[in-house]
Design a protein around this motif. Structure first.
Motif, PDB file in Angstrom:
ATOM      1  N   GLY B  24       0.879  -1.323  -0.034  1.00  0.00           N
ATOM      2  CA  GLY B  24       0.088  -0.180  -0.020  1.00  0.00           C
ATOM      3  C   GLY B  24       0.969   1.278   0.061  1.00  0.00           C
ATOM      4  O   GLY B  24       0.313   2.261   0.432  1.00  0.00           O
ATOM      5  N   LYS B  25       1.993   1.003  -0.473  1.00  0.00           N
ATOM      6  CA  LYS B  25       2.997   2.114  -0.402  1.00  0.00           C
ATOM      7  C   LYS B  25       2.546   3.418  -1.492  1.00  0.00           C
ATOM      8  O   LYS B  25       2.399   4.553  -0.842  1.00  0.00           O
ATOM      9  CB  LYS B  25       4.233   2.047  -1.020  1.00  0.00           C
ATOM     10  CG  LYS B  25       5.012   0.983   0.030  1.00  0.00           C
ATOM     11  CD  LYS B  25       6.519   0.493  -0.629  1.00  0.00           C
ATOM     12  CE  LYS B  25       6.443  -0.269  -2.074  1.00  0.00           C
ATOM     13  NZ  LYS B  25       5.574  -1.396  -1.649  1.00  0.00           N
ATOM     14  N   SER B  26       2.056   3.101  -2.568  1.00  0.00           N
ATOM     15  CA  SER B  26       1.640   4.108  -3.542  1.00  0.00           C
ATOM     16  C   SER B  26       0.159   4.654  -3.159  1.00  0.00           C
ATOM     17  O   SER B  26      -0.110   5.892  -2.941  1.00  0.00           O
ATOM     18  CB  SER B  26       1.351   3.698  -4.968  1.00  0.00           C
ATOM     19  OG  SER B  26       2.733   3.175  -5.435  1.00  0.00           O
ATOM     20  N   THR B  27      -0.673   3.889  -2.449  1.00  0.00           N
ATOM     21  CA  THR B  27      -1.879   4.195  -2.132  1.00  0.00           C
ATOM     22  C   THR B  27      -1.734   5.286  -0.737  1.00  0.00           C
ATOM     23  O   THR B  27      -2.356   6.125  -0.746  1.00  0.00           O
ATOM     24  CB  THR B  27      -2.693   3.067  -1.406  1.00  0.00           C
ATOM     25  OG1 THR B  27      -2.581   2.005  -2.720  1.00  0.00           O
ATOM     26  CG2 THR B  27      -4.237   3.364  -1.129  1.00  0.00           C
ATOM     27  N   THR B  77       4.196  -0.744  -8.857  1.00  0.00           N
ATOM     28  CA  THR B  77       5.045   0.406  -9.163  1.00  0.00           C
ATOM     29  C   THR B  77       6.520  -0.541  -9.560  1.00  0.00           C
ATOM     30  O   THR B  77       7.020  -1.348  -9.277  1.00  0.00           O
ATOM     31  CB  THR B  77       5.385   1.075  -7.894  1.00  0.00           C
ATOM     32  OG1 THR B  77       4.242   1.770  -7.247  1.00  0.00           O
ATOM     33  CG2 THR B  77       6.453   2.296  -8.009  1.00  0.00           C
ATOM     34  N   GLY B  99       7.895  -2.036  -4.567  1.00  0.00           N
ATOM     35  CA  GLY B  99       8.381  -3.041  -3.467  1.00  0.00           C
ATOM     36  C   GLY B  99       8.748  -4.586  -4.164  1.00  0.00           C
ATOM     37  O   GLY B  99       9.229  -5.187  -3.506  1.00  0.00           O
ATOM     38  N   ASP B 154      -7.671  -1.923   8.518  1.00  0.00           N
ATOM     39  CA  ASP B 154      -9.107  -2.122   8.177  1.00  0.00           C
ATOM     40  C   ASP B 154      -9.427  -3.806   7.948  1.00  0.00           C
ATOM     41  O   ASP B 154     -10.541  -4.008   8.366  1.00  0.00           O
ATOM     42  CB  ASP B 154      -9.554  -1.249   7.097  1.00  0.00           C
ATOM     43  CG  ASP B 154      -8.686  -1.491   5.806  1.00  0.00           C
ATOM     44  OD1 ASP B 154      -7.664  -1.300   5.832  1.00  0.00           O
ATOM     45  OD2 ASP B 154      -9.442  -1.761   4.768  1.00  0.00           O
TER      46      ASP B 154
HETATM   47  N1  LIG Z   1      -8.103  -2.686   2.533  1.00  0.00           N
HETATM   48  C1  LIG Z   1      -7.104  -1.982   2.376  1.00  0.00           C
HETATM   49  N2  LIG Z   1      -6.485  -2.065   1.174  1.00  0.00           N
HETATM   50  C2  LIG Z   1      -5.527  -1.251   0.933  1.00  0.00           C
HETATM   51  C3  LIG Z   1      -4.971  -0.372   1.744  1.00  0.00           C
HETATM   52  N3  LIG Z   1      -3.709   0.113   1.331  1.00  0.00           N
HETATM   53  C4  LIG Z   1      -3.511  -0.373   0.123  1.00  0.00           C
HETATM   54  N4  LIG Z   1      -4.598  -1.184  -0.281  1.00  0.00           N
HETATM   55  C5  LIG Z   1      -4.834  -2.181  -1.587  1.00  0.00           C
HETATM   56  O1  LIG Z   1      -3.576  -2.571  -1.741  1.00  0.00           O
HETATM   57  C6  LIG Z   1      -3.345  -2.902  -3.151  1.00  0.00           C
HETATM   58  C7  LIG Z   1      -1.928  -2.422  -3.291  1.00  0.00           C
HETATM   59  O2  LIG Z   1      -1.680  -0.986  -3.177  1.00  0.00           O
HETATM   60  P1  LIG Z   1      -0.561  -0.175  -3.733  1.00  0.00           P
HETATM   61  O3  LIG Z   1      -0.580   1.030  -3.020  1.00  0.00           O
HETATM   62  O4  LIG Z   1      -0.520  -0.266  -5.081  1.00  0.00           O
HETATM   63  O5  LIG Z   1       0.755  -1.058  -3.415  1.00  0.00           O
HETATM   64  P2  LIG Z   1       2.293  -0.648  -3.481  1.00  0.00           P
HETATM   65  O6  LIG Z   1       3.031  -1.121  -2.034  1.00  0.00           O
HETATM   66  O7  LIG Z   1       2.287   0.497  -3.834  1.00  0.00           O
HETATM   67  O8  LIG Z   1       2.859  -1.772  -4.296  1.00  0.00           O
HETATM   68  P3  LIG Z   1       4.092  -1.730  -5.234  1.00  0.00           P
HETATM   69  O9  LIG Z   1       4.570  -0.413  -5.635  1.00  0.00           O
HETATM   70  O10 LIG Z   1       4.024  -2.499  -6.368  1.00  0.00           O
HETATM   71  O11 LIG Z   1       5.058  -2.425  -4.423  1.00  0.00           O
HETATM   72  C8  LIG Z   1      -4.369  -1.930  -3.859  1.00  0.00           C
HETATM   73  O12 LIG Z   1      -5.543  -2.562  -4.268  1.00  0.00           O
HETATM   74  C9  LIG Z   1      -4.761  -0.871  -2.650  1.00  0.00           C
HETATM   75  O13 LIG Z   1      -6.035  -0.588  -2.919  1.00  0.00           O
HETATM   76  C10 LIG Z   1      -5.517  -0.322   2.993  1.00  0.00           C
HETATM   77  O14 LIG Z   1      -4.989   0.311   4.101  1.00  0.00           O
HETATM   78  N5  LIG Z   1      -6.540  -1.072   3.243  1.00  0.00           N
END
Ligand SMILES: Nc1nc2c(ncn2[C@@H]2O[C@H](COP(=O)(O)OP(=O)(O)OP(=O)(O)O)[C@@H](O)[C@H]2O)c(=O)[nH]1
Ligand SMILES: [Mg+2]
Lengths: 302, 446
Positions: B24-27, B77, B99, B154
């Motif tokens: 969830g880094k980008s989120t 990412t 990641g 959550d």
């Molecule tokens: N339920 C829930 N889902 C989440 C949360 N944070 C992120 N997600 C979900 O997790 C998935 C991956 O999120 P990203 O933000 O793309 O993950 P990332 O860490 O950036 O992934 P990479 O950059 O590829 O390593 C997405 O479908 C998000 O919607 C959270 O706090 N709760």
């Protein structure tokens, strides 16, 4: 904690990159469009090599679709900072059959610039072009390195960029390849304006509020006073006199204005602080598709 | 929209995200930008439209940083994205890194300039190998501050027991690190914004700050004015002109060493050593475009003139006379290996780039590789392949002048460049010079 301000940090970082570029390449050039970012970059280049003159020329890729104010400013500025100017003409690329002019009333020469830029790079054997691109401008730009490698076709490979660690920049390349270098990578639009204010840098009058004949097209406010943009018959009655200014200055066919009464730098800074739209939100060229910028950059765009 | 920070007072914090794929880094970065009102309407509209087109259940805030076509197609990412925002208290430069283990080099790119790292953990999965890898890399890079973001709370009903166990597991691992950073754990939901900008009602048991509150106030160490003074020379400014300059007078004899202060402070009149010759001289002038300056301070760029005709140019370095750097042709260093098609082994040759210096170098020994999960050092294999981390011995074609990375991030770091492809294939951090076996005095001196 360091005691320096963020503008001092950004200025010093840009000067560092400019000096690295001069030191690592045989024949760099600084891409100068007359827009505020390239003005700030050239301003910083003067500081970087002071009391020497700039060790590289300014390079203007001229689409021929210029606001007269921008051209006037360009020639004054080049004199003022004691630089030399090289011009690459898109018209020449068209005349030589290197590119096809786009058709229709929304035709733009913005995309054609890429060919002219690459031709000019080859003609002059430039091995690094300094660009005023900022990472906050657009999501593909947000991914780009300070030293951005281009293959012998001028292409960017975003999936395979060189790691760029600490303050160590690797400008090694094979014959025929070149680099784009972005000293302003870490600046935001606000940083640019605050710096212009701090340094008292004169700007083309287009950036300040003025009266202009404007045509609204696809939600964009485009210039209708210079005649550069052809108007459809049905558009002609809709041309209005408006109080506007430009947030970016580039090729006139794809530079949108914003309604504004900001006529001083202070007023512009306040306006930028309150803006709800990005500055590129006024640019037609980015609206062509979701990854329009990435696609253009891969081909060798600025 | 950009907050109007006072340009004469605002400080800058550079931070990076880290953690495994989909944690969830980008989120989180999207949420941070969104809730701090740093997103423009047209950007948000574009993200909403893309989310709809992709059939996402909600607005996918990760699309704010995942800007490349390939990233959007795969929902991951690939390369680091830089984003900027400000609050009235601070300016921030964010590096959102991938990641995926394959792109570790891009994670290291983002982390190498960061003062603080946010390491995310998926609360359902707990501490996994990628958490440990990135924590190890952060400590190796000497990032002094880590925020342990236990994300997706959550999905575990904001259960304190789950959170406490993850924090305990993480601290147990982190204790084994040679230089343990300062760790601040925070329970979060990046998706819904819990404890990102505002404190969440879903975690009444959590009494610490929200992420943004912590970022606004975290005191990080950057190069300070009291460190040993180091000025790597980038370029020599020689106007070669008889022009009269308003501030500098006749320019005929002007010869300024241009560079950026890596650490410490130089003053006009200071006795200095100039590398590579190690000749002593005095600073006669410190110049910027604004005119003569009394002193040169860390991170800023200057042109420095000295009293004597000294032979130095790009690759040289000016230091204070009483604070010499180390000089050696052979030294030990930690490296992270980035090449996917080539390996590093004894006798491999490279271009070594260190500050503004560029010399040929050969690997004389592979001392050990580090097992990321156990932090054990093993000399069983002498070959580095993609993403391996460990210690090697390098010999350069000519001596370099440096500090240990632990003392100085700028003069202690280097990269290795492949001689065929010109790619940057390793990040290196110098540990110590190799001391001549027979020369015991030298050991004491160092
Ligand atoms: N339920 C829930 N889902 C989440 C949360 N944070 C992120 N997600 C979900 O997790 C998935 C991956 O999120 P990203 O933000 O793309 O993950 P990332 O860490 O950036 O992934 P990479 O950059 O590829 O390593 C997405 O479908 C998000 O919607 C959270 O706090 N709760
Ligand atoms: Mg991501």
């Amino acid at each position: 904690m360091s005691a320096i301000t963020h503008l001092q940090f950004l200025e010093s970082e840009a000067i560092y990159i400019l000096r690295e570029t001069a030191a690592q390449f045989q024949k760099p050039a600084l891409l100068f469009s007359g827009g505020k970012d390239s003005i700030v970059m050239a301003w910083l280049a003067r500081k970087a090599f002071y009391p020497s003159k700039l060790p590289f020329p300014l390079l203007h890729v001229d689409t021929g679709h210029n606001f007269p104010e921008a051209m006037e400013y360009r020639d004054w500025f080049v004199q003022e900072i004691g630089a030399t100017l090289t011009v690459g003409l898109v018209q020449k690329s068209i005349d030589e059959g290197r590119v096809q002019e786009e058709k229709g009333h929304t035709a733009s020469r913005n995309k054609l610039q890429t060919v002219t830029l690459l031709d000019t790079i080859e003609e002059h054997q430039f091995d690094a072009c300094l660009g005023g691109g900022r990472r906050d401008e657009e999501k593909a730009r947000a991914k780009e390195r300070f030293f951005s490698h281009r293959d012998e076709f001028g292409q960017w490979d975003p999936k395979n960029q060189r790691p760029e660690l600490w303050n160590i920049f690797n400008g090694r390349k094979h014959f025929g390849e070149h680099f784009r270098v972005f000293p302003l990578s870490n600046w935001t639009e606000m940083d640019i304006w605050q710096y212009i204010r701090q340094e008292n840098i004169p700007l083309p009058s287009l950036y300040f509020s003025h009266q202009r004949k404007i045509i609204e097209r696809h939600g964009q406010l485009l210039d209708a006073s210079t005649g550069i943009i052809p108007l459809l018959d049905e558009e002609k009655p809709r041309v209005k006199e408006m109080t506007i200014r430009f947030r970016t200055v580039g090729d006139a066919t794809c530079t949108g204005a914003v309604e504004s009464t900001a006529s001083t730098i202070d007023e512009i800074v306040a306006e930028v602080a309150a803006a709800r739209q990005t500055e590129r939100g006024t640019r037609a060229d980015d609206k062509r598709s979701e990854t329009a910028m990435e696609d253009r950059k891969k081909e060798g765009y600025f | 929209m950009d907050v109007l920070v006072n340009p004469t007072e605002s400080s800058l914090l550079r931070f990076t995200t880290a953690g495994s794929v989909d944690d969830g880094k980008s989120t989180l970065i999207g949420r941070l930008l969104y809730d701090s009102k740093s997103i423009f309407e047209d950007q948000l509209l574009a993200v909403e439209e893309s989310s709809k087109r992709r059939g996402d259940a909600h607005v996918n805030l990760a699309l704010l940083t995942d800007g490349l076509r390939a990233e959007r197609e795969q929902g991951i990412t690939i390369d680091v994205a830089y984003r900027y925002f400000a609050t009235p208290k601070r300016k921030f430069i964010i590096a959102d890194t991938p990641g995926h283990i394959q792109y570790t080099r891009n994670m290291v790119t983002g982390a190498s300039t960061a003062d603080l790292a946010i390491i995310l953990i998926d609360a359902r999965l707990g501490v996994i190998e990628q958490t440990m890898r990135h924590t190890y890399l952060a400590s190796l890079l000497r990032i002094g501050h880590i925020v342990l973001a236990v994300n997706k709370m959550d999905l575990v009903n904001f259960d304190q027991a789950v959170y406490d166990k993850i924090v305990a597991d993480y601290m147990a691992f982190a204790k084994g690190l040679e230089n343990l950073p300062h760790v601040t754990p925070i329970p979060m939901s990046a998706l819904n914004g819990d404890n990102v900008v505002d404190k969440s009602e879903n975690t009444p048991w959590y009494t610490g700050p929200s992420l943004l509150q912590h970022l606004e106030t975290a005191q990080v160490h950057t190069e300070t004015a009291v460190d040993e003074a180091r000025f790597p020379v980038q370029w020599v400014i020689r106007p070669i002109s008889d022009r009269e300059d308003a501030k500098l007078g006749n320019l005929h004899d002007y010869r300024g060493f241009a560079g950026r202060v890596a650490s410490g402070t130089f003053k006009v009149g200071d006795d200095v050593l100039v590398y590579p010759s190690e000749m002593k001289t005095k600073i006669t002038g410190i110049h910027t475009f604004e005119g003569p300056q009394p002193e040169a301070i860390p991170q800023l760029s200057y042109s420095i003139t000295v009293a004597d005709e000294i032979d130095t140019s790009r690759g040289g370095m000016i230091v204070k006379a009483g604070e010499p750097a180390q000089t050696a042709q052979e030294f030990d260093a930690m490296i992270c290996w980035f090449a996917d098609k080539k390996t590093l082994k004894p006798r491999s040759r490279f271009h070594l780039r260190h500050t503004t210096n560029d010399v040929r170098a050969v690997v004389t020994d592979v001392l050990y590789k580090v097992n990321i999960s156990t932090l054990e050092k093993s000399a069983a294999s002498k070959e580095f392949s993609l993403n391996d981390i460990g210690c090697i011995r390098l010999r350069c074609a000519s001596p370099i002048f440096f500090d240990a990375y632990a003392k100085n991030r700028t003069t202690g770091s280097f990269v290795l460049v492949d001689e065929q492809t010109n790619n940057t294939v390793a990040a290196g951090m110098i540990l110590k010079p190799l001391v001549d076996a027979g020369d015991e005095d030298a050991e004491v001196a160092i």
